[in-house]
Write a protein that holds these residues in place. Sequence first.
Motif, mmCIF file in Angstrom:
data_model
loop_
_atom_site.group_PDB
_atom_site.id
_atom_site.type_symbol
_atom_site.label_atom_id
_atom_site.label_comp_id
_atom_site.label_asym_id
_atom_site.label_seq_id
_atom_site.Cartn_x
_atom_site.Cartn_y
_atom_site.Cartn_z
ATOM 1 N N TYR A 550 24.515 48.636 10.907
ATOM 2 C CA TYR A 550 23.357 49.448 10.807
ATOM 3 C C TYR A 550 22.372 49.086 11.447
ATOM 4 N N LYS A 551 21.846 47.674 11.591
ATOM 5 C CA LYS A 551 20.762 47.503 12.619
ATOM 6 C C LYS A 551 20.840 47.946 14.029
ATOM 7 N N SER A 557 15.179 48.620 7.690
ATOM 8 C CA SER A 557 15.299 47.902 6.270
ATOM 9 C C SER A 557 15.695 49.068 5.015
ATOM 10 N N ASN A 558 16.618 48.982 4.480
ATOM 11 C CA ASN A 558 16.843 49.824 3.344
ATOM 12 C C ASN A 558 18.228 49.474 2.449
ATOM 13 N N THR A 559 18.458 50.441 1.604
ATOM 14 C CA THR A 559 19.704 50.289 0.735
ATOM 15 C C THR A 559 20.873 51.038 1.373
ATOM 16 N N TYR A 560 21.905 50.555 1.866
ATOM 17 C CA TYR A 560 22.960 51.122 2.220
ATOM 18 C C TYR A 560 24.434 50.808 2.148
ATOM 19 N N MET A 579 16.141 44.351 8.018
ATOM 20 C CA MET A 579 16.497 44.010 9.269
ATOM 21 C C MET A 579 15.217 43.440 9.849
ATOM 22 N N MET A 580 15.488 42.295 10.663
ATOM 23 C CA MET A 580 14.402 41.499 11.387
ATOM 24 C C MET A 580 14.953 41.594 12.838
ATOM 25 N N GLU A 581 13.978 41.188 13.740
ATOM 26 C CA GLU A 581 14.238 41.249 15.184
ATOM 27 C C GLU A 581 15.458 40.545 15.512
ATOM 28 N N GLY A 947 9.072 39.525 12.984
ATOM 29 C CA GLY A 947 9.947 40.154 12.101
ATOM 30 C C GLY A 947 8.990 40.405 10.455
ATOM 31 N N LYS A 948 9.901 40.650 9.621
ATOM 32 C CA LYS A 948 9.186 40.864 8.457
ATOM 33 C C LYS A 948 9.144 39.826 7.385
ATOM 34 N N ARG A 949 9.615 38.800 7.538
ATOM 35 C CA ARG A 949 10.020 37.880 6.738
ATOM 36 C C ARG A 949 8.486 36.978 6.574
ATOM 37 N N ASP A 950 8.274 36.594 5.357
ATOM 38 C CA ASP A 950 6.896 35.849 5.038
ATOM 39 C C ASP A 950 6.797 34.638 5.860
#
Length: 1235
Positions: A550-551, A557-560, A579-581, A947-950
Amino acid sequence: TQTLSLNFASSGQINWVTRSLFKLCRLTAPTRCDEVLASPLPYSAFTSSSVLAADFGAGYAKLNRRVGNGGWSPSDSDRYQWLQVDLRARKQITAIATQGRYSSSDWTKHYRLLYSDTGSNWKPYRQDSNIWTFSGNWNSERAVRHELQHPFVARFVRFIPLDCSEEGRIGLRVELYGCAYWADVISFDGQGVISYRFRQKKMKILKDVISLKFKTTKGDGILLHGEGQQGDYITLELQQAKLLLQINLGSNQYGSIQGHTSVSSGSLLDDDHWHSVLIERYRRSVNFTLDQHTQSFRTNGEFDNLDLDNEITFGGMPVSAKPSSGGRENYIGCMEAIHYNGDNITNLVRRRKVDTSSFHNLTFSCAESRTFPAFFNSTSSLQLLGRTDEDTVSVRLQFRTWNPSGLLFFTPLMPGGVEVSLVEGKVTVHIYVTLGKNTRVDISSGSGLNDGQWHSVHFLALESIAMLTINGDEMSTVRAAIPIQIRTGGDYFFGGNCTNHLYEVCVPNHCEHGGKCSQTGDMFKCACEGTGYSGATCHNSMYEQSCEEYKHLGRSSNTYWIDPDSSGPLEPFRVTCNMMEDKVWTTVVNDLPAQSSVSSGSRPEDKTVLTLSYSMSAEQVNAVTSSAEFCEQHVAYMCYKSRLLNSTDGSPFTWWVGRGNEKHFYWGGSGPGVQKCACGIERNCTDPRYYCNCDADLSQWKEDAGMLMYKDHLPVSQVVVGDVHRSGSEARLTVGPLRCQGDRHFWNAASFNTPASYLHFPTFQAETSADVSFYFKTSASHGVFLEILGNPDFIRLELKSATVVSFSFDVGNGPVELTVRSSTPLNDDQWHRVEAERNIKEAVLRLDKVHREARSAPPQGHTRLQLFSQLFVGASGGQRGFLGCIRVLKVNGVTLDLEGRAKVTPGVKPGCSGHCSSYGMLCQNEGKCIEKYNGYSCDCSLTAFDGKRDPVPSAVGNLTREELSFSFSTSHTPAVLIYISSKTQDYLAVVLRHNGTLQIRYNLGGLREPFTISLNHRNMANGQPHNVNITRQDRLVDHYPTVSYTLPETSDTEFNLVKTIFLGKVFETGQIDPVLIERYNTPGFVGCLSRVQFNRIAPLKAALRTGVPSTASIQGVLVESNCGASPLTVPPMSAVFDPWDPDSAGAQFPFNEERVSRDGVNRHSAIFGGIIAVVIFTILCTLVFLVRHMFHHKGSYHTNEAKGAESADCADAAIIVNDPAFTETIDESKKEWFI
């Protein structure tokens, strides 16, 4: 009064005999079943529809005979002619042969075959799910023989010519090949039951082999039944003319394990033809075969043995059956060749070795039915004579069909008529009168009557009333008044447009994945709604195989829904994709609430079991973990006087159950084989005598938490807690979601370097459906992707030209080729996707999900693809092979291991370079795409994004090793660049002194004054960017450029309880190094800080990221910038104004900020000092070289090789994976922000 009763139907299923039963029959005939059967028969054994003349009679139709006129010819050469052979007894037919009429222009080009035991109830020979058409002759002399794919048993065989030679007429000579057939036959009248008693009263049966043949005109009845007192049972019965097998190997008393399993097969089995059944069971694995169609399944539950009591019965329920088993009908019909686990039951009955006392009249023959069905095609009809001028019309008939509409019968009235039809599944009667004023009366009844089941119709018109009754239900009879008196007009006409040859094309069901099959005539259609699949047979998955895919389709990022095995048996399921880079995380949640209270059992020795349910089946979860590169699951145990793992005798109080129901005795933060928690690995447990905080058994709340990271053990399905029964004991359990990263199947690739390169794999099953999908990229204009061969069947996928992909195959009807043409070149060194599918309905070829070509299968002919060679990927059979890369090759939903096979195959290399050419655009905001062996990654270090991770973990803990790196540029001094504080007085600081030089200050305890490292070699406050990298291992400190320092022996080696990272200025309160505050903290740093990273922590990214919770706070003005993106942010100074340039004039710089020379620098002192500096520098370099050689320390590249380093992205990743102190930090090493 005129009454007419008829039974109408059509042919049902073919009588196919299983191979196992053939073997049983051949025990008495060791010779090959290939005897000549027709030629020895007398003339009278041959009959026909008609003859052209006496010397063209049917009796002359013997192969290679020249008597009479050299064979049979009918009076007309139309499709209503037939030639019939009476074998005088039931024979097993294995082959047939035909020949034209001797020395003539008469022969038969195509024909069909019917067979029967009675000569009145016929069954067509079927092959590949079709009424089979045999190819005949093309001249009068050459015999054409066909070996039957499905041998059959019959007494009568009928040849139906379909077309003949253009020069002559139908001419035929025939031969049948086979052998004698004999089997014990038993007739069941609905009362008699065969009771086969076991040698032991109770039987625990691990393996079963049961076979029998049956024929009946009743749609319901029990064929066999056995049961046990523990609830086990096996039942084979007819329900609505379908065969139902029910097995239960055991259920537990709590109901949590349900063993009942039910499987249905076939339809129209009440057609008075023989049907063969074979049941093979080993433990929970069952093969259920009906007329050569096998269903394989596993029984429900967890038990392997079938526990039966005393007996198993055939033909009905035993007298001793449980009340719950009653209410079902006994079998009425015939059975033969009954075998149960090696015993011939029918033979035992004949020898009276089993109980048959319930039979009133036991007979060993099968009586012929008094009625038999007939079928109609779309044009045929039946005319029966009737009486005229009668006042009553009464017609009874039975019908079954899948067509929604058609004429059942018509009879004229005086004047007018009565028409009874099926209209959209309802029976409708039209009564119309044409005398004077036209009058019409319509009545209808029933619904859904085109379901293939038998339905009865009774129409009665008496005087002035008409009545219609369906299926004998008198309560639902529909009545209508007729305005005139009924007067019959004579004949009755049946059929017309009612049914075609009635056989169910939905059995076996070719609609896959739960698709619903519906039939119209001899055609079927699959309804795929709600299945997650599409296509003519519901074969194609509508979803991608993983979050990774999907990426790379550009999804966020979502539910698939994902389907890891595509067209395989695993159903699609929903997951959360993050999804991250450079990474993709798949998350699967469970139903255990966070901090769930653990209740105690009723007895001290009882353990508490907490069972977790996931949003999918165990097989679906295993598909995620199996294909992932890495998985983790967080577990936490909060305890109050409740021990976790270690007890006095060493056995664990608590354990968890993972994949495959395997117990595990380690906890989060630890690993397999180590009965410890995270603190036991880090050696910082509350009580050093134990390896878990909770094992200290304290009367205060403690916690053991961490990540489980051995993916072959995940997910956690159950946690068994053993120490909550004591007074005052409490525990709370948290099991987080399963998180998996990557999809190793998606990047499984191979590179083909020469036109002769190829890989080979075992052949695969593709009889009724097959699909192949893969990605390719190439710069070549043509080449064979793959090929697999049969005789003459084959499948081939090929790049025909720079814009054309071809899919060709042959299932025995001749080669078929599908091509798709791309609007852009395919040899552009970009990834392209090919999907090819072939099933019994159609063949489809898709390219890049845009271009599509489909071809319907022919209505007649071969449908099964027979392949036997290996699957060749690349060059095959001397053809030019594919040059380029092939990735994620799937065959019938199974991903082939291209890399593994390429490693041992010359001319093919594992993996494929150049992923960035196709996916580089996914590295957004000018991120750099980095090629990897099995994919790519995005280097965001030169961007202001990540990316989107903390990037900030919740805790760091005590450190014996740290790495600090950052970049800065400024023209202002002094300043605190970075200050890292702790909950103790430990700290690390990097400051810019008044003279622009750097100083590193370490305080780890044990020293009166901080350990300082002053870098006096140049001015850093020159407006240019500078990179700093500092590493420490125990007492050894390195910095870039590579210089090593050792902390004094009295210094501690642990950086304890790291607390806060300050950038630019310190706002800490409490005891702080006064020198730091007084000399460097005011006014604060002014300039550019970028790429700041402390171990795995990226504080600037946390501070500047929006929309994500962060522990970072900002004081004053902080502006996001790209000031560190280029090598130089300001032009370099000229030598005249650079105080550090040796040729500069008049520039002064105070080397020592405490003792500044106001009168400049003495030139001789400078020269002398320079010579000394060179000598000292040479000595230092020599020492550094020796130290580096001895201890292999490498400054900013310093590493202690850890286990797993060879498979990690970098050495740091390997250390962190193996060092539990870093289990909660994250990988931000390649992601930067600039301010």
